[in-house]
Design an enzyme around this catalytic site. Structure first.
Site, short mmCIF file in Angstrom:
data_model
loop_
_atom_site.label_atom_id
_atom_site.label_comp_id
_atom_site.label_asym_id
_atom_site.label_seq_id
_atom_site.Cartn_x
_atom_site.Cartn_y
_atom_site.Cartn_z
N VAL A 31 -164.81 -18.33 -77.31
CA VAL A 31 -163.42 -18.40 -77.79
C VAL A 31 -162.46 -18.08 -76.65
O VAL A 31 -161.41 -18.74 -76.50
CB VAL A 31 -163.22 -17.44 -78.97
CG1 VAL A 31 -161.75 -17.38 -79.37
CG2 VAL A 31 -164.07 -17.88 -80.16
N ARG A 74 -164.73 -6.63 -82.42
CA ARG A 74 -164.71 -5.54 -83.41
C ARG A 74 -165.64 -5.84 -84.57
O ARG A 74 -166.34 -4.94 -85.07
CB ARG A 74 -163.28 -5.31 -83.91
CG ARG A 74 -162.35 -4.68 -82.89
CD ARG A 74 -161.05 -4.22 -83.54
NE ARG A 74 -160.29 -5.34 -84.09
CZ ARG A 74 -159.45 -6.09 -83.39
NH1 ARG A 74 -159.27 -5.85 -82.09
NH2 ARG A 74 -158.77 -7.07 -83.96
N ASP A 91 -156.83 -13.90 -68.85
CA ASP A 91 -155.44 -13.53 -69.07
C ASP A 91 -154.60 -13.81 -67.82
O ASP A 91 -153.49 -14.34 -67.89
CB ASP A 91 -155.32 -12.04 -69.42
CG ASP A 91 -155.78 -11.74 -70.83
OD1 ASP A 91 -156.02 -12.69 -71.61
OD2 ASP A 91 -155.92 -10.54 -71.15
#
Length: 205
Positions: A31, A74, A91
């Site tokens: 992802v 998570r 990022d």
């Protein structure tokens, strides 16, 4: 700064999506990579060509996958060192692509040299702000917080592009100048935070 106020609300929206993807065997790293490729491509292909509204919308959608991979970690119950490095690297790639594309547009189709200069400050300053935190943590210090973090950089940059695509005068220039000033302030805040952290470590010895 937004992380302090919005994280809990955002997690409530993204955690169910993250659990669903994990249940279907999707890796958070996949992802992360797909979101990065989409965001970079949307920025560097659409924004310099003047497709500001479409570029801003698509880049925003792909950037939101950065929230999903965290929710997936998570849901899985753990993250990995490789995943953390990959996420941070991606990022930086997205940030560079976005502000590089805005610089290109401002110097060509937009003919807004002030916006171009501000975009370069945002590009370089944003990378340094992130580096200060990473370098501080690598030596056992902290450099959290600041006026303008990554979320604010992306929101202001993409909002400016979107409004400019709707023919709002000087939208990109105003957004990027504000962001450039905020980025410089944040860099100073991070440096001071590292200094305080170093003093606290010295006092604790």
């Amino acid at each position: 700064m937004l992380n302090l106020f919005a994280r809990g609300h955002v997690n409530r929206l993204t955690d169910p999506v993250g659990r669903r993807l994990v249940d279907h065997g999707v890796s958070p790293d996949v992802v992360t990579v797909l979101g990065t490729v989409g965001a970079v491509a949307s920025s560097v292909v659409l924004l310099p060509a003047g497709w500001l509204v479409l570029g801003a919308v698509l880049t925003t959608l792909f950037v939101l996958t950065d929230l999903i991979d965290g929710a997936m970690a998570r849901a899985r119950g753990y993250g990995t060192p490789f995943g953390a490095v990959l996420d941070s690297t991606c990022d930086r790639m997205v940030d560079g692509a976005l502000f590089g594309a805005l610089t290109w547009w401002a110097l060509t189709l937009g003919d807004e040299p002030v916006a171009a200069a501000a975009a370069l400050v945002c590009l370089v300053g944003g990378q340094i702000v992130s580096y200060v935190k990473a370098r501080a943590e690598s030596v056992g210090l902290t450099a959290e917080g600041g006026l303008v973090e990554r979320a604010e950089r992306l929101i202001l940059g993409l909002l400016g592009a979107f409004l400019a695509g709707l023919d709002v005068p000087y939208a990109v220039t105003v957004a990027l100048v504000l962001l450039a000033v905020g980025t410089v302030v944040t860099l100073g805040q991070r440096i001071l935070a590292v200094r305080r952290s170093a003093r606290e470590v010295q006092r604790g010895r």
